[in-house]
Design a protein around this motif. Structure first.
Motif, mmCIF file in Angstrom:
data_model
loop_
_atom_site.group_PDB
_atom_site.id
_atom_site.type_symbol
_atom_site.label_atom_id
_atom_site.label_comp_id
_atom_site.label_asym_id
_atom_site.label_seq_id
_atom_site.Cartn_x
_atom_site.Cartn_y
_atom_site.Cartn_z
ATOM 1 N N ILE A 101 7.448 9.453 -0.780
ATOM 2 C CA ILE A 101 6.671 8.217 -0.891
ATOM 3 C C ILE A 101 6.824 7.437 0.398
ATOM 4 O O ILE A 101 7.926 7.353 0.947
ATOM 5 N N LEU A 102 5.720 6.900 0.876
ATOM 6 C CA LEU A 102 5.766 5.930 1.966
ATOM 7 C C LEU A 102 5.017 4.691 1.502
ATOM 8 O O LEU A 102 3.874 4.766 1.081
ATOM 9 N N SER A 103 5.718 3.552 1.554
ATOM 10 C CA SER A 103 5.075 2.280 1.199
ATOM 11 C C SER A 103 4.954 1.424 2.446
ATOM 12 O O SER A 103 5.943 1.198 3.146
ATOM 13 N N THR A 104 3.743 0.974 2.693
ATOM 14 C CA THR A 104 3.499 0.057 3.805
ATOM 15 C C THR A 104 3.288 -1.321 3.199
ATOM 16 O O THR A 104 2.406 -1.494 2.360
ATOM 17 N N ILE A 105 4.110 -2.261 3.604
ATOM 18 C CA ILE A 105 4.146 -3.563 2.931
ATOM 19 C C ILE A 105 3.813 -4.656 3.932
ATOM 20 O O ILE A 105 4.438 -4.752 4.988
ATOM 21 N N TYR A 106 2.811 -5.440 3.580
ATOM 22 C CA TYR A 106 2.304 -6.472 4.477
ATOM 23 C C TYR A 106 2.640 -7.851 3.916
ATOM 24 O O TYR A 106 2.303 -8.141 2.761
ATOM 25 N N LEU A 107 3.276 -8.675 4.724
ATOM 26 C CA LEU A 107 3.591 -10.030 4.250
ATOM 27 C C LEU A 107 3.638 -11.021 5.407
ATOM 28 O O LEU A 107 3.592 -10.629 6.572
ATOM 29 N N ARG A 108 3.688 -12.291 5.046
ATOM 30 C CA ARG A 108 3.844 -13.341 6.068
ATOM 31 C C ARG A 108 5.162 -14.057 5.856
ATOM 32 O O ARG A 108 5.583 -14.295 4.719
ATOM 33 N N LEU A 109 5.786 -14.409 6.950
ATOM 34 C CA LEU A 109 7.034 -15.174 6.882
ATOM 35 C C LEU A 109 6.715 -16.666 6.903
ATOM 36 O O LEU A 109 5.701 -17.089 7.457
ATOM 37 N N LYS A 110 7.609 -17.431 6.303
ATOM 38 C CA LYS A 110 7.391 -18.884 6.294
ATOM 39 C C LYS A 110 7.480 -19.476 7.694
ATOM 40 O O LYS A 110 6.722 -20.350 8.077
ATOM 41 N N GLU A 111 8.455 -18.957 8.447
ATOM 42 C CA GLU A 111 8.680 -19.508 9.786
ATOM 43 C C GLU A 111 8.606 -18.384 10.805
ATOM 44 O O GLU A 111 8.893 -17.228 10.482
ATOM 45 N N VAL A 112 8.278 -18.760 12.011
ATOM 46 C CA VAL A 112 8.298 -17.787 13.107
ATOM 47 C C VAL A 112 9.714 -17.238 13.249
ATOM 48 O O VAL A 112 10.686 -17.991 13.232
ATOM 49 N N ASP B 107 0.875 -1.174 0.000
ATOM 50 C CA ASP B 107 0.000 0.000 0.000
ATOM 51 C C ASP B 107 0.909 1.220 0.000
ATOM 52 O O ASP B 107 1.536 1.551 1.007
ATOM 53 N N ALA B 108 0.997 1.898 -1.156
ATOM 54 C CA ALA B 108 1.970 2.984 -1.307
ATOM 55 C C ALA B 108 1.266 4.323 -1.425
ATOM 56 O O ALA B 108 0.131 4.405 -1.897
ATOM 57 N N LYS B 109 1.943 5.372 -0.947
ATOM 58 C CA LYS B 109 1.374 6.722 -0.954
ATOM 59 C C LYS B 109 2.446 7.674 -1.460
ATOM 60 O O LYS B 109 3.556 7.670 -0.937
ATOM 61 N N SER B 110 2.082 8.514 -2.428
ATOM 62 C CA SER B 110 3.078 9.402 -3.021
ATOM 63 C C SER B 110 2.607 10.845 -3.059
ATOM 64 O O SER B 110 1.425 11.128 -3.243
ATOM 65 N N GLY B 111 3.548 11.761 -2.924
ATOM 66 C CA GLY B 111 3.269 13.177 -3.116
ATOM 67 C C GLY B 111 2.976 13.506 -4.568
ATOM 68 O O GLY B 111 3.207 12.691 -5.476
ATOM 69 N N VAL B 112 2.484 14.726 -4.813
ATOM 70 C CA VAL B 112 1.930 15.081 -6.120
ATOM 71 C C VAL B 112 2.997 15.236 -7.196
ATOM 72 O O VAL B 112 2.721 15.073 -8.377
ATOM 73 N N SER B 113 4.240 15.522 -6.824
ATOM 74 C CA SER B 113 5.252 15.689 -7.866
ATOM 75 C C SER B 113 5.402 14.420 -8.694
ATOM 76 O O SER B 113 5.801 14.475 -9.852
ATOM 77 N N GLY B 114 5.042 13.284 -8.114
ATOM 78 C CA GLY B 114 5.079 12.033 -8.857
ATOM 79 C C GLY B 114 4.164 12.030 -10.074
ATOM 80 O O GLY B 114 4.358 11.261 -11.009
#
Lengths: 361, 361, 361, 361
Positions: free
Chosen positions: B263-274, B200-207
């Motif tokens: 830009i701020l990107s929030t990245i959500y994922l799961r790891l295979k192992e704890v 989920d990424a968010k960018s300023g207007v200059s982009g």
């Protein structure tokens, strides 16, 4: 605000309404909505300060934008139960810190006054979830009873129970945006909840309250974006209880936007079965067909914050991946209105038997 | 900024550098960086307009903030290959629309001029992914060869190849923020990629570029937030190729922030192992131990846009759920610097055999 | 920007510089400028906290944007005169509240350390004007002597005196913008000062400092504009003394802009005699012909805040009415740079015999 | 917008109202105000596009924020005089470019339809002042007559004439803020007008209109402030005519603020005689004692933009120098409301014989 109309008998009777705590941002919006409410034209609401705010003031002193030509409008009285009782107060809004709401709601109910509480004090039924608020109860037995009786004030979900409730716990701003987006799909049973739902939410600064802190400083918030409470924001409990999910099934991460007001939640989930955009649209529209304060966007249009700010709507939209399974929901509202004061008035309307959106359109 | 190197004869020799297309926001930043670059003190870069911009102008006319006390600085010449060749141009930056870059890069290479292209024209190896740019090649056979030769200009991933490359495709701004966050974890093989990664990424207007459009109007962008290209933003191809994922394994949704840049990107994922926060931190730090333009935040601090704006850094941070498996990465950069002009200069540094961060700290 | 000097042995010798008070916005900019200053490459400045800030910290903890890849940069020491003396400190910047600067400057001078003070403590020679700061002197006789010796640190006006000064009082941000606009015209004697000069100034929020107050709250400043201190802002005294005017001859009213940084002053005055735009332009250009940090705009272009933000320039422009007598000057600068830290470094440069704009372009 | 009330006979008769040109920012506000106007509950206004906009659309398509739960609201018809006449249109709002208003107002009047024109086409009586608009008249003789008949729609100044006017020229946004501040003092004859009055005005970006241009680009306006039209903004003519001043007696310089909406004008003048703050306050309050949409601030409180945004008020405040002669007035309003659509509705109210502030509080 010329009031030259004649009063048609019975049309607008006297409904004594009071508000405790109008100094904050939600308090200002609540005052504004109540002062313009068509059913309260001949029964002006009464405003009180917080406990300990002993000096009288006026709404205008607190919120100059509410002034009229004729100068200071309604007084804000020091809080006084006797005064409330004398005025025959029917409904009391509590726009107070949660510790204070936890103490005052029982007091009001004991005096026969119904309560709409805007804090987080009464929203959560599970003790372990509510623990985040560190509430202390004077009378734990009574508090437990009242908690069980309290209705979560999401009109779109609990309309009928709210109508007769004595104690309505107005939902959190983030939770409102997420619950309204997810409830239709979850109730329809089409979400693969075990895959996990991701809620990436972004809120304007008014959500952080009026206290001047390092994080509400203009220099911190402006031209910035930051994530906070990545896991464990206290609104998460509302999601779990209202959506019947456990903590492994939904993740909610809020961000602080450099704008005064508005929330946009982007929600990522997987459907159990392949479906179509039309089917999702029908499901949403059907769920909210009698909900005047929810607007469903026709794909591919998506809600934006600027379209909900200063309105009492929650706007919903979505996009479905070509695989027919990955769904992104976008939900927008004004955190001070549909996320706070507007929803509180919506609850009041229901409690009074008035049309749900009266004074909110 | 530690410059402990000895200054030796000839170190700052003449390195003819040219830029085509300095009228945009990235162009302005590129000009500023090159004009202040310590290795170019005695070899001032030459600036050209886009094809068809036949009138000479000056950097100051285009970007008044770059003026000096003595008035208009460097001229911006109409583009002219002969002029470039005569000056013995070594490296040419293309800050042009992708259609134009696709045509000009072969022209430059044919004249022995190395290219750093800031557009999307040469970033993608797979034809089907590149199709989103609707590029037309004058000489498709040559274009295919050059495409195969082009190096994706992410110095943290392809440092050595960039050093000797003739054609460097400078990465997209969104993709840089996401690739740098994910590469260490994916290369370590600890991500459950089949579960799916949400960006989920968010960018300023200059982009959105300098063109005045309905969406870059102040009244659209200010006090607003909107999601767009929910599925299928054209930077997605870069994620797939660079991270060796297929389209079902990663989702990327951009949002338009009401700020000029960042830009701020929030990245959500799961790891295979704890795993533990420490293990993740070690992995990130180790991966970037020789990357002077990546900063790893120590948990629980997270990157914020205000800390990277006007810098050439990409900042990375993360939070791991108590279950040890759900990971949220936060990645921030300035879309015009590390996301464009700064990274382009970083690539130039590598191509010239200079320290990677020269002129960028 | 042209650095044609030969690099010779010993040119970048050790010049021990120290800063007291780096926690504020100007402090952060001062640290940044000093850390990148070419003359201080081999003589890193030393940073101290304010009196009473006893814990060591680091620049990175205070200002994460200043971090490098390798983590926390320079320590910020508890303030300690012995340490300063031991290090052979040559110049000490005081970025402190004015009460503290008033006490510490004499202490530094007594130890043979020259001072650049960024507060208002030493700017005003007239006791009645300085009274607004409510300063208390430990040794009033000494303070009187030092006050008389203090040089107002406007390099464009007092370049030579600054070069040899022991105590430089760095000007206020508003005053810098107004003084630089008016000085050329007033010195030329062409202004009808008895008619009165109106200075309508507007500043970004960083000018209000880092303290979290009702007025620096994002919700107060954002989407707003307000005038304050309509008569009697404390920078007025600097205008009177530096421009040799009395209080009836100049009016200065500041406004709070909803932006992080930048000042624009619009100045309205009448000329004694009818003149031409060219004559005004010549006068300004001539006055500033040797001032590398002042940029004069060619009419009809006018300075804007966006062109000076993050630069060390003061930009000046004007428009003359058709009557040839009513003149409007527009002056812009970055309140944290040319209005504070940048000007302080400019003063340091002069005090060290270095080019005035070294490290500031 | 539940309309369950019974209609009391004669209370809200049918008043056919139409709007031409609802695609702009003022058009959106005008539509919103009219749709919520209590006198128009049973007589919904009709919306038309501009000349040449032949396709039907809906208010919701143009302004999604106006949508209801039930989807697209009112249609926007291609403009059609026959349709207007058939509907018995009583009052037509023209929210059009001034060239078009100049042509259409006579057409409307010829059909017996009264006009409230929001453009600058009919505001100025003096040909030389109006020349700035470069208007061409189809029938110059008729245009001259209608111009003479046109009433400048400042209700606080021309309430009675507006009530019976056929053609009301709604004032400019800047001019409204300045005229309302100055009129009481000038009419009282206490201003030293020969000294000259300085009006330094600042406006949000919506004042620049909806066209996407270099100056309305977010990257131009955000984090910026710029002066423009230093002498000779076209609203100046309104000041001269309404305040009975000549061009040497008043100066007006506008600035572009980085906010969506709101104007603050800071006005500097000298009084003929020494006076007191109380006397000024009494004068202002007395002048506006029957003006429900003007709020006078008690010194030392001053108006701020945030208190008038989204209201129909003009807020006035002032500060008087200790010399009792130099006066600074501060005037604030929302340029789209009291500066455009709100004032237009106020004019409609007067033209219909309704309370002036009906639907505006």
């Amino acid at each position: 605000m010329e009031l030259t109309r004649k009063i048609v008998d019975g049309e607008y009777g006297s409904v004594p309404i009071a508000v405790a705590g109008v100094s904050g941002y939600a308090g200002a919006e609540l005052a504004r909505l109540l002062l313009h409410h068509p059913r309260l034209k001949f029964s002006r609401p009464v405003f009180y300060g917080r406990a300990g705010e002993m000096q009288s003031t006026s709404l205008t002193d607190l919120h100059p934008q509410l002034a009229t030509h004729d100068g200071p409008i309604d007084p804000v009285h020091p809080f006084d139960w006797d005064d409330l009782v004398e005025r025959g107060t029917n409904i009391l809004f509590l726009a107070l810190p949660h510790e204070q709401s936890r103490k005052w709601a029982p007091e009001a109910l004991a005096r026969g006054i119904r309560v709409v509480d805007l804090s987080g004090a009464w929203r959560l039924q599970q003790d372990d979830l509510r623990a985040v608020y560190k509430l202390e109860d004077v009378d734990p037995v009574l508090a437990r009873e009242l908690q069980a009786e309290a209705i979560f004030g999401a009109p779109e979900l609990h309309r009928n129970k709210i109508a007769t409730a004595r104690l309505v716990a107005n939902p959190g701003c983030y939770s409102t945006s997420i619950i309204l987006a997810l409830a239709p799909l979850l109730q329809a049973g089409i979400v693969d909840i075990d895959h996990g739902i991701i809620c990436d939410a972004k809120s304007g600064v008014s959500g952080a309250g009026k206290a001047a802190t390092a994080k509400t400083h203009f220099m911190y918030a402006a031209d910035n974006l930051s994530a906070y409470n990545v896991f464990g924001h206290r609104h998460t409990g509302e999601l779990l209880e209202q959506l019947h999910l456990d903590a492994s099934q939904i993740q909610f991460t809020p961000h602080l936007l450099p704008i005064p007001r508005g929330i946009l939640s982007t929600i990522y989930l997987r459907l159990k079965e392949v479906t179509t955009p039309d089917a999702v649209a029908v499901l949403l529209r059907d769920f909210y067909k009698d909900s005047p304060l929810v607007r469903i966007h026709a794909t591919p249009a998506l809600p934006q914050i600027q379209h909900v700010v200063r309105t009492n709507f929650c706007d919903l939209g979505f996009e479905l991946a070509k695989d027919g399974k990955r769904l992104v929901l976008v939900s927008c509202l004004d955190n001070l209105l549909k996320g706070a004061a507007g929803q509180a008035v919506q609850n009041m309307n229901l409690m009074c038997g008035w049309p749900e959106a009266e004074g909110l359109l």
